[in-house]
Design an enzyme around this catalytic site. Sequence first.
Site, PDB file in Angstrom:
ATOM      1  N   ILE A  47       7.660  -9.844   8.403  1.00 56.89           N
ATOM      2  CA  ILE A  47       7.551  -8.375   8.318  1.00 56.89           C
ATOM      3  C   ILE A  47       6.388  -8.031   7.381  1.00 56.89           C
ATOM      4  O   ILE A  47       6.587  -7.652   6.226  1.00 56.89           O
ATOM      5  CB  ILE A  47       8.866  -7.740   7.806  1.00 56.89           C
ATOM      6  CG1 ILE A  47      10.085  -8.318   8.526  1.00 56.89           C
ATOM      7  CG2 ILE A  47       8.810  -6.207   7.945  1.00 56.89           C
ATOM      8  CD1 ILE A  47      10.285  -7.872   9.932  1.00 56.89           C
ATOM      9  N   CYS A  56       3.153   9.730 -20.877  1.00 55.13           N
ATOM     10  CA  CYS A  56       2.124   9.824 -19.837  1.00 55.13           C
ATOM     11  C   CYS A  56       2.704  10.409 -18.548  1.00 55.13           C
ATOM     12  O   CYS A  56       2.073  11.219 -17.899  1.00 55.13           O
ATOM     13  CB  CYS A  56       1.514   8.464 -19.549  1.00 55.13           C
ATOM     14  SG  CYS A  56       0.782   7.674 -20.977  1.00 55.13           S
ATOM     15  N   ARG A 111       1.892 -10.576   1.548  1.00 56.89           N
ATOM     16  CA  ARG A 111       2.454 -10.210   2.848  1.00 56.89           C
ATOM     17  C   ARG A 111       3.034 -11.472   3.474  1.00 56.89           C
ATOM     18  O   ARG A 111       2.384 -12.510   3.476  1.00 56.89           O
ATOM     19  CB  ARG A 111       1.353  -9.688   3.766  1.00 56.89           C
ATOM     20  CG  ARG A 111       0.402  -8.664   3.144  1.00 56.89           C
ATOM     21  CD  ARG A 111      -0.778  -8.496   4.102  1.00 56.89           C
ATOM     22  NE  ARG A 111      -1.816  -7.603   3.640  1.00 56.89           N
ATOM     23  CZ  ARG A 111      -2.832  -7.954   2.880  1.00 56.89           C
ATOM     24  NH1 ARG A 111      -2.927  -9.183   2.400  1.00 56.89           N
ATOM     25  NH2 ARG A 111      -3.767  -7.077   2.575  1.00 56.89           N
ATOM     26  N   SER A 145       0.804  -1.223   0.000  1.00 58.35           N
ATOM     27  CA  SER A 145       0.000   0.000   0.000  1.00 58.35           C
ATOM     28  C   SER A 145       0.839   1.276   0.000  1.00 58.35           C
ATOM     29  O   SER A 145       0.320   2.350  -0.250  1.00 58.35           O
ATOM     30  CB  SER A 145      -0.930   0.030   1.210  1.00 58.35           C
ATOM     31  OG  SER A 145      -1.614  -1.192   1.353  1.00 58.35           O
ATOM     32  N   SER A 180       2.459  -5.885   7.385  1.00 55.73           N
ATOM     33  CA  SER A 180       2.065  -4.556   7.834  1.00 55.73           C
ATOM     34  C   SER A 180       2.241  -4.441   9.339  1.00 55.73           C
ATOM     35  O   SER A 180       1.872  -5.379  10.055  1.00 55.73           O
ATOM     36  CB  SER A 180       0.609  -4.301   7.454  1.00 55.73           C
ATOM     37  OG  SER A 180       0.239  -3.013   7.870  1.00 55.73           O
ATOM     38  N   HIS A 190       2.166   3.960   8.403  1.00 58.47           N
ATOM     39  CA  HIS A 190       1.100   3.948   9.404  1.00 58.47           C
ATOM     40  C   HIS A 190       1.466   4.813  10.611  1.00 58.47           C
ATOM     41  O   HIS A 190       2.646   4.908  10.982  1.00 58.47           O
ATOM     42  CB  HIS A 190       0.838   2.513   9.870  1.00 58.47           C
ATOM     43  CG  HIS A 190       0.237   1.650   8.799  1.00 58.47           C
ATOM     44  ND1 HIS A 190      -1.112   1.605   8.571  1.00 58.47           N
ATOM     45  CD2 HIS A 190       0.815   0.843   7.871  1.00 58.47           C
ATOM     46  CE1 HIS A 190      -1.347   0.776   7.545  1.00 58.47           C
ATOM     47  NE2 HIS A 190      -0.196   0.302   7.101  1.00 58.47           N
ATOM     48  N   VAL A 229      19.417 -18.592  -2.810  1.00 55.16           N
ATOM     49  CA  VAL A 229      19.976 -19.476  -1.786  1.00 55.16           C
ATOM     50  C   VAL A 229      19.398 -20.879  -1.976  1.00 55.16           C
ATOM     51  O   VAL A 229      18.177 -21.062  -1.979  1.00 55.16           O
ATOM     52  CB  VAL A 229      19.657 -18.948  -0.369  1.00 55.16           C
ATOM     53  CG1 VAL A 229      20.091 -19.962   0.697  1.00 55.16           C
ATOM     54  CG2 VAL A 229      20.339 -17.607  -0.141  1.00 55.16           C
TER      55      VAL A 229
END
Lengths: 488, 429
Positions: free
Chosen positions: A344, A410, A319, A45, A346, A49, A172
């Site tokens: 890790i 654009c 996520r 997003s 949100s 926060h 890895v």
Amino acid sequence: MYDVIVIGAGVTGSAIARELSKYERNVAVIEKASDICEGTSKANSGIVHAGYDAVPGTLKAKLNVAGNEKMESLSKELDFPFRRNGSLVLMFEEEDRPALEALYERGLTNGVKDLRILTPEEVRKIEPGVTKQVAGALYAPTGGIVCPFGLNIALAENACDNGVSFFLDTEVLGIEKKRDEQGTYYRICTGSRKNGETIFESRVVINAAGVYADYIHNMVSEKKMTITPRKGEYCLLDKTEGKLIKSTVFQLPSKMGKGILVTPTVHGNLLVGPTAQDIDDKEGVNTTALGLETVMSKASRSVETLSGKKIITSFAGLRPHEDGGDFIIEEVTDASGFIDAAGIDSPGLSCVPVIGEYVADIVNKISPAPRKKNFIATRKGVPSMAEATERERQALIAENPAFGQVICRCEMVTEGEILNAIHRTLGATTLDGIKRRTRAGMGRCQAGFCAPKTVEILARELGVDMEQITKAGGNSGFLDGTNKEVQS
Amino acid sequence: MTDGQNVQVDVAIIGGGPAGLAAALGAKKRGADNILIIERDNELGGILNQCIHNGFGLHTFKEELTGPEYAARFIEEVKKEKIPYLLNTIVVDVDAEGKILTLMSRERGLFKIRAKAVVLAMGCRERSRGALNIPGYRPAGIYSAGTAQRYVNMEGRMPGREVVILGSGDIGLIMARRMTLEGAKVKLVAEIMPYCGGLKRNIVQCLEDYGIPLRLSHTVVDIHGKERLKGVTLTRVDEHSKPIPGTEEYIPCDTLLLSCGLIPENELSSGMGVELSSITGGPVVNESLETNLEGVFACGNVLHVHDLVDYVSEEAAKAGENAAEYVERQIRETSRGIPVCGEKGVRYTVPSYLRPEYMDDPQVIRFRVGSNYQNVSVVVYVNDICVIKIKKRTMAPGEMEQIKLKKSDLEKVCECNKVQNIRICIEEQ
């Protein structure tokens, strides 16, 4: 033998690498994708926060408020777009007021500044674009938005400028725990499409592998970890819609579900999303008809005049969700010198300015190192003709006439910017790499006009044939042979 | 600002494609001397340069030319008339009030020119995968048909080998043939509507002649492949264009070309304050092809998407002439004119307003219909009184239509200044 190896060049790995580069240490970053910022960090997003969401006492709560506070100074140091636009958590039913108040209280406990609960009239004063259904809101003026690519790339470039080695396209394959007279070290076997197998060795290993952090962790520890990819689908709307609202608008979680956010982006588009769906495939970044429909229909509860016709693209991100719900940033108990920076999700992006320090502290306890005297604290991003003033534009063109040649109409990105993106530290080698560094192809035609030109410039500058240029590495080439070739 | 500050032109034409070239020649013919064409690419001709198939110019030159040949006729004329043009130069913005254009190029940096009249001729762009909001992965191998056309025709490169084309716009049909001729396998063309979006002649010459199936009422609902495209899921759709569950079909392919509509490129126009039509995406214009901003004219695909370049040239020449006339007479007009509306099957009309005192006699009114029709009439009402009725055997959304309205048609009803509205409808015979 490296002093520290960081696995993953996403925003977390890059933040850690940059922080470690402040010390006299030999640090490497290993990344399986062909560019930095290719996983979770590129599809989220872009929200900084305020910090009222996290459960008090968690690592998330601790790092979020601190990270939020530091984002502004970091954005100045490293020259990436950040704006403190404020955030609103909208409430639609009076019966949800206790939940809104609980969120407010939680914010206070976490140390979030200037939180207020607003009446519907006050909400509309700040955001005239919200729907009539809005019955109140929690207002957090400290909430912000950031360019997630800009942040990730800035950190990685600055780490690289300070001596960290980056190995891209390096996956890895296995990690062995070894011992010598100085103690434990790790032997990391990697594979690369270009260079084949390479062995890396290091005393300290940091696992910042995003959705693959469990896979990496489980290579060295008996205490198994599970990271669930939680898919979030988004729609990005045209810049014509970017001014519908100026704050980031969340929905209070209710019996209707978790809600969808609507936010302007730092570049002036409008972003709507995400859904939340746990999936198995760690590469499952496909959007779905249902997901995209859900995003737009739920978001229309917040903002009055959202139009699906203004969507210019949609995407999904994953996520890295860990079952415990909090970040796991610690030395693994049964693998000394192996540090997880896992789970890790949100508000991970918001915590980036302090995650590096947090991990560096752990590393310093394991093996102290002196501070570097000649650390370069700042970095300049790719100039932006679109954002520049007339005077700045003239100066750029005077310096290099290629800044007068528009490639992406654009977003008004010039050849000068594309050349800069290719030839800078950790420069772009793919079309997506150019896009994330310059915005070429991010506009409403979605690279229809500029892609062939950008591919040509990339090929010319990298000294390869156009057929070698890919969208995002691997087998993602654009061209397949020449005219009149009949392939069997 | 550099040297250009005091450069003043009579007519500035934004875009050096077919519309801009014809507008320049129109302005010249009407007596304008000081004209400037501003082109962002490295040559004049616009999209025609990559349209190497033939079929251009049947109306204008009574022969079949390729795109570059058609463009060359106009470019030669522009050169013969010594009309100045700038290449590799983009218009950054236009201050509509003073008609000051800020331009930028590699050679000259940023500079400004002042114009007495401006002709918008920037063309259009293709609807992207994102705007279509097709779900699925985002691999390489998805191109707009025009981008693929550029790779094949300008660079001699193949974008892929196993091709599905979504949308039956003309460029998609042309590319179906083109890719086939260059050795690719075009598996099918899918069209969400129950009718083809392109010209009838292209369906015959580009699909039927090569045995390429056209699947009407079908669309792509999923895209597979994480790096390069591996396949698409095709489904049948119902009469509301909604996918019908159970009709999904997996089509392996490495390339998806999109030909799902063109969008006039009016970001510059809307930045200037030009009013746009929600139907065409182009400026709202009067009979002189003048926008709501005095002295700002529009023509070609930036105004509304055309089917044939011949009509672009015709329309653009008019816009150029009108711009020149505006410069000469400095018309100051407060009334917008009589509204011209498309109704009952007519999606839009160009122009949307008509001022009888400035109309051509006859005045061409162009329009498109919203679906396929057979044995119908195009009926023109002036103040609700029928003045024109033309029988049509077939009408299709892919084809642009026009009617010619004479001054005497208006006068049949009342004095021109008493005309309240003009309506164009499709009616059963």
